[in-house]
Design a protein around this motif. Structure first.
Motif, PDB file in Angstrom:
ATOM      1  N   LEU A  55      43.602  38.980  39.197  1.00 25.99           N
ATOM      2  CA  LEU A  55      44.956  39.513  39.093  1.00 25.99           C
ATOM      3  C   LEU A  55      45.953  38.688  39.904  1.00 25.99           C
ATOM      4  O   LEU A  55      47.029  38.334  39.423  1.00 25.99           O
ATOM      5  CB  LEU A  55      44.980  40.966  39.574  1.00 25.99           C
ATOM      6  N   GLY A  62      47.385  36.872  36.886  1.00 27.01           N
ATOM      7  CA  GLY A  62      46.524  37.333  35.806  1.00 27.01           C
ATOM      8  C   GLY A  62      47.266  38.027  34.682  1.00 27.01           C
ATOM      9  O   GLY A  62      46.944  37.838  33.504  1.00 27.01           O
ATOM     10  N   VAL A  77      40.377  41.950  33.638  1.00 28.86           N
ATOM     11  CA  VAL A  77      41.125  41.652  34.863  1.00 28.86           C
ATOM     12  C   VAL A  77      40.310  42.093  36.064  1.00 28.86           C
ATOM     13  O   VAL A  77      39.799  43.213  36.114  1.00 28.86           O
ATOM     14  CB  VAL A  77      42.498  42.357  34.855  1.00 28.86           C
TER      15      VAL A  77
END
Length: 215
Positions: A55, A62, A77
């Motif tokens: 992220l 991300g 993620v």
């Protein structure tokens, strides 16, 4: 063998660990340390792949990478600093999962299985649409016009009136449309036209990514 999974994480040790875990379970993974490098080098166009992304990457994070790739590429993620708004954004944008580091191996593998299943389905749909487009290219201009009007639900006589011809001619064109598209019923023809229209919308090219200026 082409990699099916890409790990994008600026922490080299985390990236290596994830690739080792995935490799031990028969999935070839390759790591990148930045979203920019991944976008510049990874060959994923039209491929059956998924991306595991951290992220909080520097520069392009991300969520920005997820937006750049779009919904056609399944995303997982990962983060060591979870927050609800980021999780909501990622999942709303189509992420397969939002996982917290350190992630349990079984949880990671389950998420990857879901992502690859989604990638397989996207690849199958893409192949079917390519076949359908190739069949569409067989149609003449007049057959294309007839196809669209018939798919809207117009009767042969109505189509003939709109195109300034006779019903018998429309019947011939309609039969050729069905033959060239390889469909055997009106509902199948309507589905084919709908899929092509949906695909044209989905395939609208995204705005180009702007690369940072070189110092």
């Amino acid at each position: 063998m082409q990699p099916s999974i890409y790990v994008v994480d600026d922490d080299k040790s985390v990236g290596r660990a994830l690739c080792r875990v995935l490799g031990a379970h028969g999935r070839r993974a390759i790591q990148y340390e930045s979203a920019e490098k991944f976008l510049a080098e990874a060959d994923i166009l039209g491929k059956c792949v998924c991306v595991i992304v951290d992220l909080l990457l520097p520069c392009m994070d991300g969520l920005a990478l997820q937006a750049a790739l779009g919904r056609d590429v399944p995303i997982i993620v990962l983060t060591g600093h979870p927050d609800v708004p980021s999780a909501v954004r990622a999942l709303a944008a189509g992420a397969v999962d939002f996982l917290v580091k350190p992630v349990d191996e079984s949880v990671l593998l389950a998420a990857v299985d879901r992502a690859m299943s989604k990638a397989d389905e996207a690849t199958r749909r893409r192949q079917e649409l390519n076949i359908l487009r190739a069949r569409l290219d067989r149609l003449t201009k007049r057959e294309h016009e007839v196809m669209l009007l018939v798919a809207e639900g117009l009767m042969n006589k109505q189509v003939a009136n709109l195109l300034g011809t006779v019903e018998k001619t429309i019947k011939v064109h309609r039969a050729r449309v069905m033959q060239k598209l390889e469909v055997d019923s009106l509902p199948a023809l309507v589905r084919a036209v709908d899929r092509l229209n949906l695909d044209e919308t989905a395939q609208s090219p995204p705005p180009p990514l702007v690369k940072p200026a070189q110092p």
